[in-house]
Design an enzyme around this catalytic site. Sequence first.
Site, PDB file in Angstrom:
ATOM      1  N   HIS A 108       0.835  -1.201   0.000  1.00 42.48           N
ATOM      2  CA  HIS A 108       0.000   0.000   0.000  1.00 42.48           C
ATOM      3  C   HIS A 108       0.872   1.255   0.000  1.00 42.48           C
ATOM      4  O   HIS A 108       1.275   1.728   1.063  1.00 42.48           O
ATOM      5  CB  HIS A 108      -0.911  -0.007   1.227  1.00 42.48           C
TER       6      HIS A 108
ATOM      7  N   ASP B 109      -9.847   6.109   7.200  1.00 46.37           N
ATOM      8  CA  ASP B 109     -11.313   6.049   7.113  1.00 46.37           C
ATOM      9  C   ASP B 109     -11.845   4.737   7.675  1.00 46.37           C
ATOM     10  O   ASP B 109     -12.809   4.717   8.427  1.00 46.37           O
ATOM     11  CB  ASP B 109     -11.758   6.155   5.645  1.00 46.37           C
ATOM     12  N   GLY B 110     -11.205   3.648   7.269  1.00 49.24           N
ATOM     13  CA  GLY B 110     -11.671   2.348   7.736  1.00 49.24           C
ATOM     14  C   GLY B 110     -11.633   2.254   9.248  1.00 49.24           C
ATOM     15  O   GLY B 110     -12.552   1.730   9.876  1.00 49.24           O
TER      16      GLY B 110
ATOM     17  N   ILE C 290     -10.831   8.772   0.318  1.00 50.86           N
ATOM     18  CA  ILE C 290     -10.660   7.637  -0.592  1.00 50.86           C
ATOM     19  C   ILE C 290     -10.687   6.336   0.198  1.00 50.86           C
ATOM     20  O   ILE C 290      -9.998   6.208   1.211  1.00 50.86           O
ATOM     21  CB  ILE C 290      -9.294   7.739  -1.326  1.00 50.86           C
TER      22      ILE C 290
ATOM     23  N   HIS D 105      -4.168   2.969  -3.434  1.00 53.62           N
ATOM     24  CA  HIS D 105      -4.345   2.473  -2.069  1.00 53.62           C
ATOM     25  C   HIS D 105      -3.612   1.153  -1.845  1.00 53.62           C
ATOM     26  O   HIS D 105      -2.756   1.059  -0.984  1.00 53.62           O
ATOM     27  CB  HIS D 105      -5.833   2.309  -1.748  1.00 53.62           C
TER      28      HIS D 105
ATOM     29  N   ARG E 159     -18.922 -19.418  37.799  1.00 55.90           N
ATOM     30  CA  ARG E 159     -18.707 -17.973  37.681  1.00 55.90           C
ATOM     31  C   ARG E 159     -18.484 -17.346  39.057  1.00 55.90           C
ATOM     32  O   ARG E 159     -17.803 -16.339  39.186  1.00 55.90           O
ATOM     33  CB  ARG E 159     -19.866 -17.291  36.947  1.00 55.90           C
TER      34      ARG E 159
ATOM     35  N   SER F  26     -23.069 -10.173  37.047  1.00 51.93           N
ATOM     36  CA  SER F  26     -23.289 -11.551  36.594  1.00 51.93           C
ATOM     37  C   SER F  26     -22.002 -12.327  36.438  1.00 51.93           C
ATOM     38  O   SER F  26     -21.995 -13.549  36.563  1.00 51.93           O
ATOM     39  CB  SER F  26     -24.017 -11.547  35.244  1.00 51.93           C
TER      40      SER F  26
ATOM     41  N   GLU G 281     -18.311  -4.897  23.937  1.00 51.16           N
ATOM     42  CA  GLU G 281     -17.420  -6.055  24.057  1.00 51.16           C
ATOM     43  C   GLU G 281     -16.192  -5.918  23.155  1.00 51.16           C
ATOM     44  O   GLU G 281     -15.075  -6.266  23.545  1.00 51.16           O
ATOM     45  CB  GLU G 281     -18.170  -7.343  23.714  1.00 51.16           C
TER      46      GLU G 281
ATOM     47  N   PHE H 189     -21.301 -13.668  23.777  1.00 43.74           N
ATOM     48  CA  PHE H 189     -20.811 -12.407  23.235  1.00 43.74           C
ATOM     49  C   PHE H 189     -19.317 -12.438  22.919  1.00 43.74           C
ATOM     50  O   PHE H 189     -18.751 -11.439  22.495  1.00 43.74           O
ATOM     51  CB  PHE H 189     -21.202 -11.245  24.142  1.00 43.74           C
TER      52      PHE H 189
ATOM     53  N   ASP I 197     -33.239 -17.135  28.874  1.00 46.30           N
ATOM     54  CA  ASP I 197     -32.914 -16.071  27.918  1.00 46.30           C
ATOM     55  C   ASP I 197     -32.941 -16.571  26.479  1.00 46.30           C
ATOM     56  O   ASP I 197     -33.052 -15.774  25.540  1.00 46.30           O
ATOM     57  CB  ASP I 197     -31.559 -15.430  28.247  1.00 46.30           C
TER      58      ASP I 197
ATOM     59  N   HIS J  13     -28.914 -16.082  23.478  1.00 46.26           N
ATOM     60  CA  HIS J  13     -27.958 -15.941  24.569  1.00 46.26           C
ATOM     61  C   HIS J  13     -27.240 -17.247  24.914  1.00 46.26           C
ATOM     62  O   HIS J  13     -26.349 -17.248  25.748  1.00 46.26           O
ATOM     63  CB  HIS J  13     -28.662 -15.400  25.821  1.00 46.26           C
TER      64      HIS J  13
END
Lengths: 653, 653
Positions: free
Chosen positions: A26, A155-156, A187, A260, A350, A377, A404, A429, A461, A465
């Site tokens: 690039h 931009d990305g 661009i 680019h 947990r 949680s 996340e 997630f 849920d 989930h």
Amino acid sequence: MSDFDAAVRTIQFLSVDAVEKANSGHPGTPMALAGITVEIFSRHLRYAPKDPKWPNRDRFVLSCGHASMLLYSTLHLAGYDLSLDDLKAFRQWGSKTAGHPEYGHADGIETTTGPLGQGIGNAVGMAIASKMLAARFNTDTETLFDYRVFCLASDGDVMEGVSMEAASLAGHLRLDNLVVVYDDNHITIDGSTELSFSEDVAKRYEAAGWGTEHVDGHDPAAVRAALDRATARKDRPSLIVARTTIAKGAPTKAGTSSAHGSPLGKAEVEATKKAAGWPLDPFHVAPGATAPFEARVKEVAPIHAAWKKLEAGLTGDRAALWKRFRDKELPSDLLAVLAQATAPSEKATRVLAGVAEQKLAELMPGLVGGSADLAGSTNTTIKGAGDVAPGKFAGRNFHFGIREHGMGAIMNGLALSGFVPFGSTFLIFSDYCRPAIRLSALMHQQVVWVFTHDSVFLGEDGPTHQPIEQLWALRLIPNLHVVRPADALECAAAWAHAASRKNGPTAFALSRQNLPTLERPAGFDPARIQDGAYVLSDAQNPDLVLIASGSEVHVAVQAKKILEGKGKRVRVVSAPCLEAFAELPESARAAVLGKDARRVSIEAGRTPPWHGILGDGGLAIGIDRFGASAPAGKLAEELGLTAERVAAQILAT
Amino acid sequence: MSDFDAAVRTIQFLSVDAVEKANSGHPGTPMALAGITVEIFSRHLRYAPKDPKWPNRDRFVLSCGHASMLLYSTLHLAGYDLSLDDLKAFRQWGSKTAGHPEYGHADGIETTTGPLGQGIGNAVGMAIASKMLAARFNTDTETLFDYRVFCLASDGDVMEGVSMEAASLAGHLRLDNLVVVYDDNHITIDGSTELSFSEDVAKRYEAAGWGTEHVDGHDPAAVRAALDRATARKDRPSLIVARTTIAKGAPTKAGTSSAHGSPLGKAEVEATKKAAGWPLDPFHVAPGATAPFEARVKEVAPIHAAWKKLEAGLTGDRAALWKRFRDKELPSDLLAVLAQATAPSEKATRVLAGVAEQKLAELMPGLVGGSADLAGSTNTTIKGAGDVAPGKFAGRNFHFGIREHGMGAIMNGLALSGFVPFGSTFLIFSDYCRPAIRLSALMHQQVVWVFTHDSVFLGEDGPTHQPIEQLWALRLIPNLHVVRPADALECAAAWAHAASRKNGPTAFALSRQNLPTLERPAGFDPARIQDGAYVLSDAQNPDLVLIASGSEVHVAVQAKKILEGKGKRVRVVSAPCLEAFAELPESARAAVLGKDARRVSIEAGRTPPWHGILGDGGLAIGIDRFGASAPAGKLAEELGLTAERVAAQILAT
């Protein structure tokens, strides 16, 4: 030509030439951003090329990693250990100069970038780390940490949601040690940004609490003034929107998307060099091109020396803390210590993992982290430690918000700054932050992902989930260890494993629901858990080996009783970490899995990948459909994961 | 009590009671948003509960899916096929009323929500679809399509990056048929939004080209006025920031995070009902509660009838187009047609699949899509069709911008509106949109993901861009088919498969690099490709079966020659779609894979999951480490994936 211009031109043409030689890369962005980069490296950045890991160096993050030659050319001129030959080996096997900057390949590469948006998130993490280090190690009279983070973004980078999530938290935390330069070149690969992007980016960042500047990116004086204002700004991070022309100086390709991601081509390179009065021979370094960097390094040298002196002069608690932080030292009997602290109890893993984490937090000052708005949680809050909050960085607990992916990118930035960060959310997630998890693994960073609600047994849920494919999808990421503990002792071992694993990330999968405590054979050595899989309950000459993880280990234990009632001889193997197990010698694995007995896996998730462990005739019991909304007990019945259903399936096939 | 208030109160308490009965769920948000929802359903939304799939109905999207009882209670009162008994079965096995709204479980559920941010993206897709349908079917005198989309969103929805990506495109496209109500309740699960969220959300949306309103969400007149302004706004989507109190009306829990995700509890429910003068018996529907909906349905009835008349009166091209669009009819010889159009050629499969896509686009008017700024690389642009752009919706080609996740959520919205959308990016970036892919699969939507640059053989861009685990990680998603074709004919078959697969998404993995054309036996029936795996090249009584996909099929073909030179009898199986193959009867699979021969898989990606197909003694050749930056040929050498290296590995083990 001024030395400054010589530096800029040299970076531009080294980049052009390296891309041309590799016939891949690039060129346009290095050409456009060379001026801004030289300005940063020659007037703002505090660095010591011969001590590239100086803890209080300013960080330079190239979020638009495709412009890697910009970084490599600059590091070469700035005196880092990166030779012209290294630049000539751009994008070749084994070189320091990969297609995108790879952390660890060369000094001065602060993070691996390329997947867009991640670098901004890493930069936010590094800026937070600077303030957290300051809160820990600075005194009224001694400043050990005050480093700034400069980030170049495309931009990305600003279009990707991950960067917006991280930027939102950066504004919230008022990170005035962070400057992002947004290369507003209008661009993208597909053409003009007008095709898809009409946002007022500065306004968006202002909405998130940032200060902003607009500047012509090719006007050195204006760039200088904008950087001066940005670095002087208090109480908020800065975004400099720099209007640039991609491939600035290329006669026919400047300002076009063709510059680019492809070499300019011989003719265009020649024309560009001629227009600039530049020698046609490739890899030319102009006289004076290193001077701006040398001057800057000389300017910073006393600051660097003073810092080294400060560090060497640390005494007492601060010295001890710094050593513990820097070396990540752990007690040699860590597992025993954590096991001692994690009393067996019929609770969810947990909860139990949270108990073990509390103890580890006492031992490991660099352990910090938080949750994407699920702290209650996931049970990851370090008790007695404060929150990381605007103006308050002495704490250890983050509120990442419902972000996340931003959390993941920030965690990587924290890890790259010496912390051992953890981030928690529901296992489902993990899909939201997978690109950041992959980068933890690729960069060999010690990052801990605490994923709870690890199966359909979260219950009501429902399928959105309930993880089904997530366990194995994580296990597929190279250099990531996935640990799914089954009780208190395995939770202690999980944290011991993650704490000891300094060359890569660890992800926990923890139950929402309460689980019994496993009964282990007399004289059981907890170190066996670290093998990744071990014989929990054996039988003479077994004809069945049940292999399970997490909550399903208890199903296996129950199923064993039923099967024994039917005359079967059953071994139960608990397998909290298949990656650790895979690292054992073949013979050790065979000793656990048995040779002649039929193997059955029991895990509340996808089954196909289990067959490599089970072998011919093996049976994989799990869930190969999406889950459903119902109480956990009902789900176990319907999905065939009660001990009775499991035993029946084994006997029926 | 007015009928309006009766409706609001009934929705609030049905929600509270259902959560209480299930002993699980989210009561606070339904209580807070009931007023706004009744306002939308009684004054703005155009719907026909007895014709719930009316194509020009306005869409109501509950992006904050955890507030599912708000939707269910409303649908019940509004006359949809959802009974009080259904509400009482909230969150139970097999009920219509899952923990989060599940598309297909009940009429009026427009999309599956729960994973935050996705609903906003779906709503954007639906709003685009409305404008695209209008551009296709409306005339100067007849309006078949002008539906609007109303979306309720929470803090989490607006914090997630995916929603920001989608919102940015919505602003760019000036979707004035989209109204998002942001429930600004200052509460997330962890407590106050002040912990992590200090953005000016309205300003952020303004920066993206939206119009905004601020309103007290509990002031019906103000809500009404804001909705009137928003629906009247031209040229931009609207965000209504509605300041609300979570669990409004609950004496001790209103305004607290404890009301977010847990039942209020018996005492609080009683106190809340008493304060509202509400009967304590659960599931009470107040007199008059259905009246506002009945009035609205009556108001809309003539609009609905007029639409049905318009539809029935369609003639000529418009009628034919509508039928083709609605029924997604395809020629029975689709594969032959696509194969005919896709001339064999030594090109990359990303090019060849693009050729097949062109032909399919002629046959399937609902096929629309685009790229996350990689159209030039993924070859998905439909030739001769225009762009989807601000004010221009007759086109078929999207510029999604560098927003893979937003693209995915928008694609789901398009699919839910009757289009067959495709979205393209590099395979590595499938990680960025995984949550949306999962929802395509969960909702059984016909969505096509065109992933190119499908292996390390993309070369110099290096490990950040080289998929390793992505193929199998996608294969693990239930109801997703992954197709990795090896040449022109397989590319035609890939598109034929995706076009025919109406009950779920299909993902392609396409090569960046050119590939030869496979030689097939005389009389080969292309339909065999649709089996997912087929014998490409056989041997008498083979002692080796090489199973490969995509570019590695050619490696297998070459390796076969080498192995035959060593006296081996080798069958080559091309396996473009393992999910289709898994659906074959056991005997058919055994016929392809052979019984006694040793099985070897060859695929440039993770190997462990292959073992279920290979069986004991099988050999999985692939890549179980991250890639590297180098030319493709060098990578094949170093990573053991040349035909010579493959043959040597087979002979050595």
